[in-house]
Scaffold this active site. Structure first.
Site, PDB file in Angstrom:
ATOM      1  N   TRP A  86       5.931  -2.874 -13.534  1.00  0.00           N
ATOM      2  CA  TRP A  86       7.105  -3.344 -12.790  1.00  0.00           C
ATOM      3  C   TRP A  86       7.127  -4.865 -12.775  1.00  0.00           C
ATOM      4  CZ3 TRP A  86       9.454  -0.527  -7.989  1.00  0.00           C
ATOM      5  CH2 TRP A  86       9.803   0.784  -8.349  1.00  0.00           C
ATOM      6  N   VAL A 130      -1.682  -4.132   1.343  1.00  0.00           N
ATOM      7  CA  VAL A 130      -0.424  -4.662   1.874  1.00  0.00           C
ATOM      8  C   VAL A 130      -0.342  -4.544   3.394  1.00  0.00           C
ATOM      9  CG1 VAL A 130       2.042  -4.083   1.996  1.00  0.00           C
ATOM     10  CG2 VAL A 130       0.969  -4.465  -0.209  1.00  0.00           C
ATOM     11  N   LYS A 194       9.486   3.581  -3.221  1.00  0.00           N
ATOM     12  CA  LYS A 194       9.267   4.960  -3.656  1.00  0.00           C
ATOM     13  C   LYS A 194       8.833   5.795  -2.470  1.00  0.00           C
ATOM     14  CE  LYS A 194       5.486   6.015  -6.107  1.00  0.00           C
ATOM     15  NZ  LYS A 194       4.975   5.943  -7.487  1.00  0.00           N
TER      16      LYS A 194
HETATM   17  C1  LIG Z   1       2.252   4.264  -9.110  1.00  0.00           C
HETATM   18  S1  LIG Z   1       1.129   2.916  -8.983  1.00  0.00           S
HETATM   19  C2  LIG Z   1       2.187   1.536  -9.306  1.00  0.00           C
HETATM   20  C3  LIG Z   1       2.591   1.331 -10.752  1.00  0.00           C
HETATM   21  C4  LIG Z   1       3.300   0.005 -10.959  1.00  0.00           C
HETATM   22  N1  LIG Z   1       4.620   0.007 -10.320  1.00  0.00           N
HETATM   23  C5  LIG Z   1       3.503  -0.331 -12.410  1.00  0.00           C
HETATM   24  O1  LIG Z   1       4.626  -0.214 -12.894  1.00  0.00           O
HETATM   25  O2  LIG Z   1       2.534  -0.724 -13.085  1.00  0.00           O
HETATM   26  C6  LIG Z   1       0.869   2.818  -7.219  1.00  0.00           C
HETATM   27  C7  LIG Z   1      -0.059   1.709  -6.786  1.00  0.00           C
HETATM   28  O3  LIG Z   1       0.036   1.524  -5.367  1.00  0.00           O
HETATM   29  C8  LIG Z   1      -1.177   0.958  -4.951  1.00  0.00           C
HETATM   30  N2  LIG Z   1      -1.311   1.004  -3.483  1.00  0.00           N
HETATM   31  C9  LIG Z   1      -1.356   2.100  -2.704  1.00  0.00           C
HETATM   32  N3  LIG Z   1      -1.506   1.761  -1.409  1.00  0.00           N
HETATM   33  C10 LIG Z   1      -1.539   0.411  -1.370  1.00  0.00           C
HETATM   34  C11 LIG Z   1      -1.703  -0.541  -0.310  1.00  0.00           C
HETATM   35  N4  LIG Z   1      -1.831  -0.165   0.949  1.00  0.00           N
HETATM   36  N5  LIG Z   1      -1.692  -1.865  -0.629  1.00  0.00           N
HETATM   37  C12 LIG Z   1      -1.564  -2.240  -1.928  1.00  0.00           C
HETATM   38  N6  LIG Z   1      -1.404  -1.394  -2.951  1.00  0.00           N
HETATM   39  C13 LIG Z   1      -1.406  -0.073  -2.692  1.00  0.00           C
HETATM   40  C14 LIG Z   1      -2.203   1.799  -5.696  1.00  0.00           C
HETATM   41  O4  LIG Z   1      -3.448   1.142  -5.772  1.00  0.00           O
HETATM   42  C15 LIG Z   1      -1.532   1.964  -7.070  1.00  0.00           C
HETATM   43  O5  LIG Z   1      -1.994   1.028  -8.007  1.00  0.00           O
END
Ligand SMILES: C[S@@+](CC[C@H](N)C(=O)[O-])C[C@H]1O[C@@H](n2cnc3c(N)ncnc32)[C@H](O)[C@@H]1O
Ligand SMILES: *[C@@H]1O[C@H](CO)[C@@H](O)[C@H](O)[C@H]1NC(C)=O
Ligand SMILES: *[C@@H]1O[C@H](CO)[C@@H](O)[C@H](O)[C@H]1NC(C)=O
Length: 246
Positions: A86, A130, A194
């Site tokens: 992204w 985050v 999402k």
């Molecule tokens: C589906 S992947 C994202 C893919 C990304 N949009 C891409 O296109 O490369 C979801 C991500 O959300 C991150 N994530 C989940 N909870 C999070 C948090 N509380 N803070 C930061 N990142 C988080 C996970 O580590 C994971 O890498």
């Protein structure tokens, strides 16, 4: 299965899109099936050709194509950014690397719990949660003018497979991000997140409708039909505590 998606996406952390075909010990039949389908997936193929780090790039490209949320000069906060697909799309669309000298230069800040391989034009804050107040401070410091024009969230917790539990956890993640938005999202700004659909979907949609002038639910073609995932796109942010503070 989500574990696999993560494995496939994060095994690329960086250089080139590549998928391991060897069958690691302990993979179940269902996981194997999933992987086979993954390898035939047209979006996976396209991601390789266009050298995106993950097929998820096409979901953002599609939302942007339909709703024009990114343009040169905008400041983007990309939450859950690993492995960085992204952010790749965002860097191109907001001209964050200054590739087009005749357009305004934007800014992309990606945040993730996982490490993200460097990307020209993007700033990454990782590993960072985050929802952690310290992360929030860093985000504010790093954003030009302490503001983002667009907040993107493709965040997802590690799925347990218990649908209600996973749904609730992802909704609370989006909810916390909206709390942060009050301090960093520029009035008139955009919020894309999402979710996995479930009992709390309506509650989040309602909040978005209150805080933004427009809210819509999107199921991109690149989002697998069997997945309960959808994206909520809210535009024209009405509030912004930050604007009063400064
Ligand atoms: C589906 S992947 C994202 C893919 C990304 N949009 C891409 O296109 O490369 C979801 C991500 O959300 C991150 N994530 C989940 N909870 C999070 C948090 N509380 N803070 C930061 N990142 C988080 C996970 O580590 C994971 O890498
Ligand atoms: C999504 O798929 C539908 C049907 O195949 C097609 O009409 C539409 O143009 C596609 N949308 C995008 C943005 O690719
Ligand atoms: C998911 O699990 C991996 C490996 O256990 C961990 O590194 C990562 O931080 C977890 N992600 C989330 C969103 O909890």
């Amino acid at each position: 299965l989500n574990r696999y998606l993560k494995l496939v996406c994060t095994s690329l952390q960086g250089q080139r899109f590549h998928t391991a075909v060897s069958r690691p010990k302990g993979r179940t039949g269902a996981e194997h099936l999933w992987l086979m389908r993954h390898l035939k997936d047209p979006f996976v193929k396209a991601a390789k050709v266009e050298s995106y780090r993950c097929r998820s790039a096409f979901k953002l490209l599609e939302v942007d194509e339909r709703h024009r949320i990114l343009r040169p000069g905008l400041r983007v906060l990309d939450c859950g950014a690993a492995p960085g697909a992204w952010s790749q799309v965002a860097v191109q669309s907001v001209n964050a690397a200054g590739t087009d000298p005749s357009s305004p230069v934007g800014f992309v800040l990606g945040v993730d719990l996982l490490h993200i391989f460097p990307l020209e034009g993007a700033t990454f804050l990782c590993p960072a949660d985050v929802t952690d107040p310290r992360t929030f401070q860093r985000i504010r410091e790093l954003l030009p003018g302490h503001r983002a024009d667009v907040i993107l969230s493709d965040m997802a917790p590690n799925a347990t497979g218990i649908r209600d539990l996973d749904h609730n956890r992802l909704i609370s993640l989006c909810w916390s991000l909206l709390d942060l938005a009050q301090h960093i999202l520029h009035p008139g700004g955009t919020f894309l997140c999402k979710i996995w659909t479930g009992s709390q979907t309506h509650r989040l949609q309602k909040r978005l409708t209150q805080e933004f002038q427009s809210m819509r639910t999107i199921k991109p073609n690149a989002s697998r039909k069997e997945s309960s995932e959808v994206y909520l796109l809210a535009t024209q942010y009405r509030r912004g505590k930050g604007s009063v503070e400064e």
